[in-house]
Design a protein around this motif. Structure first.
Motif, PDB file in Angstrom:
ATOM      1  N   SER A   1       0.822  -1.208   0.000  1.00 42.31           N
ATOM      2  CA  SER A   1       0.000   0.000   0.000  1.00 42.31           C
ATOM      3  C   SER A   1       0.857   1.260   0.000  1.00 42.31           C
ATOM      4  N   ARG A   2       1.946   1.257   0.794  1.00 44.96           N
ATOM      5  CA  ARG A   2       2.823   2.428   0.869  1.00 44.96           C
ATOM      6  C   ARG A   2       3.504   2.680  -0.479  1.00 44.96           C
ATOM      7  N   ASN A   3       3.907   1.613  -1.184  1.00 45.96           N
ATOM      8  CA  ASN A   3       4.541   1.766  -2.498  1.00 45.96           C
ATOM      9  C   ASN A   3       3.566   2.381  -3.499  1.00 45.96           C
ATOM     10  N   VAL A   4       2.310   1.923  -3.466  1.00 46.68           N
ATOM     11  CA  VAL A   4       1.285   2.466  -4.355  1.00 46.68           C
ATOM     12  C   VAL A   4       1.079   3.949  -4.047  1.00 46.68           C
ATOM     13  N   ILE A   5       0.936   4.277  -2.775  1.00 51.24           N
ATOM     14  CA  ILE A   5       0.718   5.667  -2.380  1.00 51.24           C
ATOM     15  C   ILE A   5       1.881   6.549  -2.822  1.00 51.24           C
ATOM     16  N   ASP A   6       3.107   6.097  -2.595  1.00 48.02           N
ATOM     17  CA  ASP A   6       4.286   6.881  -3.002  1.00 48.02           C
ATOM     18  C   ASP A   6       4.303   7.119  -4.517  1.00 48.02           C
ATOM     19  N   ALA A   7       4.026   6.072  -5.286  1.00 51.10           N
ATOM     20  CA  ALA A   7       4.028   6.193  -6.754  1.00 51.10           C
ATOM     21  C   ALA A   7       2.921   7.141  -7.213  1.00 51.10           C
ATOM     22  N   VAL A   8       1.747   7.007  -6.631  1.00 48.68           N
ATOM     23  CA  VAL A   8       0.618   7.867  -7.002  1.00 48.68           C
ATOM     24  C   VAL A   8       0.925   9.322  -6.651  1.00 48.68           C
ATOM     25  N   GLU A   9       1.469   9.554  -5.479  1.00 47.30           N
ATOM     26  CA  GLU A   9       1.768  10.928  -5.070  1.00 47.30           C
ATOM     27  C   GLU A   9       2.772  11.587  -6.010  1.00 47.30           C
ATOM     28  N   GLN A  10       3.755  10.823  -6.478  1.00 43.17           N
ATOM     29  CA  GLN A  10       4.724  11.384  -7.435  1.00 43.17           C
ATOM     30  C   GLN A  10       4.054  11.783  -8.742  1.00 43.17           C
ATOM     31  N   LEU A  11       3.039  11.042  -9.159  1.00 41.34           N
ATOM     32  CA  LEU A  11       2.312  11.369 -10.390  1.00 41.34           C
ATOM     33  C   LEU A  11       1.366  12.556 -10.193  1.00 41.34           C
ATOM     34  N   VAL A  12       0.751  12.621  -9.032  1.00 44.59           N
ATOM     35  CA  VAL A  12      -0.306  13.592  -8.760  1.00 44.59           C
ATOM     36  C   VAL A  12       0.232  14.996  -8.472  1.00 44.59           C
ATOM     37  N   GLU A  13       1.317  15.087  -7.728  1.00 41.75           N
ATOM     38  CA  GLU A  13       1.799  16.398  -7.279  1.00 41.75           C
ATOM     39  C   GLU A  13       2.061  17.389  -8.414  1.00 41.75           C
ATOM     40  N   PRO A  14       2.703  16.993  -9.533  1.00 40.37           N
ATOM     41  CA  PRO A  14       2.893  17.965 -10.623  1.00 40.37           C
ATOM     42  C   PRO A  14       1.570  18.450 -11.227  1.00 40.37           C
ATOM     43  N   ILE A  15       0.580  17.576 -11.325  1.00 39.85           N
ATOM     44  CA  ILE A  15      -0.732  17.958 -11.857  1.00 39.85           C
ATOM     45  C   ILE A  15      -1.358  19.010 -10.950  1.00 39.85           C
ATOM     46  N   LEU A  16      -1.335  18.750  -9.656  1.00 41.11           N
ATOM     47  CA  LEU A  16      -1.929  19.676  -8.701  1.00 41.11           C
ATOM     48  C   LEU A  16      -1.192  21.009  -8.686  1.00 41.11           C
ATOM     49  N   GLU A  17       0.114  20.957  -8.786  1.00 41.48           N
ATOM     50  CA  GLU A  17       0.912  22.183  -8.769  1.00 41.48           C
ATOM     51  C   GLU A  17       0.528  23.104  -9.923  1.00 41.48           C
ATOM     52  N   THR A  18       0.335  22.537 -11.115  1.00 44.13           N
ATOM     53  CA  THR A  18      -0.046  23.370 -12.261  1.00 44.13           C
ATOM     54  C   THR A  18      -1.449  23.959 -12.096  1.00 44.13           C
ATOM     55  N   GLU A  19      -2.275  23.332 -11.260  1.00 42.33           N
ATOM     56  CA  GLU A  19      -3.640  23.811 -11.012  1.00 42.33           C
ATOM     57  C   GLU A  19      -3.715  24.748  -9.801  1.00 42.33           C
ATOM     58  N   GLY A  20      -2.568  25.009  -9.155  1.00 44.35           N
ATOM     59  CA  GLY A  20      -2.566  25.863  -7.968  1.00 44.35           C
ATOM     60  C   GLY A  20      -3.137  25.170  -6.745  1.00 44.35           C
ATOM     61  N   LEU A  21      -3.089  23.836  -6.754  1.00 41.17           N
ATOM     62  CA  LEU A  21      -3.612  23.032  -5.655  1.00 41.17           C
ATOM     63  C   LEU A  21      -2.466  22.261  -5.014  1.00 41.17           C
ATOM     64  N   GLU A  22      -2.761  21.621  -3.891  1.00 41.22           N
ATOM     65  CA  GLU A  22      -1.743  20.784  -3.249  1.00 41.22           C
ATOM     66  C   GLU A  22      -2.354  19.484  -2.781  1.00 41.22           C
ATOM     67  N   LEU A  23      -1.506  18.488  -2.662  1.00 39.14           N
ATOM     68  CA  LEU A  23      -1.924  17.183  -2.177  1.00 39.14           C
ATOM     69  C   LEU A  23      -2.018  17.243  -0.662  1.00 39.14           C
ATOM     70  N   TYR A  24      -3.196  16.946  -0.124  1.00 42.01           N
ATOM     71  CA  TYR A  24      -3.382  16.953   1.322  1.00 42.01           C
ATOM     72  C   TYR A  24      -3.094  15.572   1.903  1.00 42.01           C
ATOM     73  N   ASP A  25      -3.638  14.529   1.248  1.00 39.13           N
ATOM     74  CA  ASP A  25      -3.443  13.170   1.736  1.00 39.13           C
ATOM     75  C   ASP A  25      -3.819  12.186   0.639  1.00 39.13           C
ATOM     76  N   THR A  26      -3.340  10.959   0.762  1.00 40.64           N
ATOM     77  CA  THR A  26      -3.654   9.885  -0.174  1.00 40.64           C
ATOM     78  C   THR A  26      -3.928   8.620   0.618  1.00 40.64           C
ATOM     79  N   GLU A  27      -4.975   7.911   0.247  1.00 39.25           N
ATOM     80  CA  GLU A  27      -5.305   6.632   0.878  1.00 39.25           C
ATOM     81  C   GLU A  27      -5.510   5.589  -0.206  1.00 39.25           C
ATOM     82  N   TYR A  28      -5.053   4.386   0.053  1.00 39.94           N
ATOM     83  CA  TYR A  28      -5.318   3.248  -0.825  1.00 39.94           C
ATOM     84  C   TYR A  28      -5.798   2.131   0.084  1.00 39.94           C
ATOM     85  N   LYS A  29      -7.114   1.847   0.018  1.00 38.44           N
ATOM     86  CA  LYS A  29      -7.721   0.919   0.977  1.00 38.44           C
ATOM     87  C   LYS A  29      -8.632  -0.076   0.293  1.00 38.44           C
ATOM     88  N   LYS A  30      -8.717  -1.246   0.920  1.00 37.06           N
ATOM     89  CA  LYS A  30      -9.697  -2.233   0.502  1.00 37.06           C
ATOM     90  C   LYS A  30     -10.887  -2.122   1.441  1.00 37.06           C
TER      91      LYS A  30
END
Length: 159
Positions: free
Chosen positions: A2-31
């Motif tokens: 789960s931690r590996n998935v979250i880390d990989a997703v956060e690396q993909l998401v942060e640049p997208i959010l930055e260009t939109e003037g937003l920031e990543l608050y938190d990420t969860e990957y749960k069953k």
């Protein structure tokens, strides 16, 4: 995993959010039940996140996740604001909550209790200080089980 998935997703998401003037608050990957959920909570440093922000960013994140495929198997993607009673998990969350009402529970009893609601007056990696109605309490962050902002509701006088 789960931690590996979250880390990989956060690396993909942060640049997208930055260009939109937003920031990543938190990420969860749960069953939950038979389904897996990838939840991405976004915030705006100055202001509020609205439904248009969530929708626009969700489309971009979905396309990037499809392209890179860091999550194996099926899952549901949810992009939203952390909300008014947002959880406090990271040091930055606590730092931004200074001067606001918080509610938290601890793993073990501190001053005879495990639940606290009051004004967060100080935060360091070693301690946080909460001003209660009748006292103040110092709590080591590693003793905090859960914490969130507390929205104070006030009645409209005379009732």
């Amino acid at each position: 995993m789960s931690r590996n998935v979250i880390d990989a997703v956060e690396q993909l998401v942060e640049p997208i959010l930055e260009t939109e003037g937003l920031e990543l608050y938190d990420t969860e990957y749960k069953k939950e039940g038979k389904n897996r959920f990838l939840r991405i909570y976004i915030d705006r440093p100055e202001g509020k996140v609205d439904l248009d922000d969530c929708s626009r960013v969700s489309e971009q994140i979905s396309a990037e996740l499809d392209r890179v495929n860091p999550v194996s198997g099926q899952y549901y993607l949810e992009v939203s604001s952390p909300g008014a009673e947002r959880p406090l998990k990271k040091p930055l969350h606590f730092e931004r909550a200074i001067g606001k009402r918080v509610f938290l529970t601890t793993y073990e009893s501190i001053q005879g209790r495990k639940k606290f609601e009051g004004l967060l007056t100080q935060y360091t990696p070693e301690s946080l200080m909460i001003e209660l109605e009748d006292d103040s309490v110092e709590i080591p962050p590693d003793k905090v089980a859960k914490a969130r902002l507390a929205v104070a509701f006030q009645s409209k006088g005379g009732e």
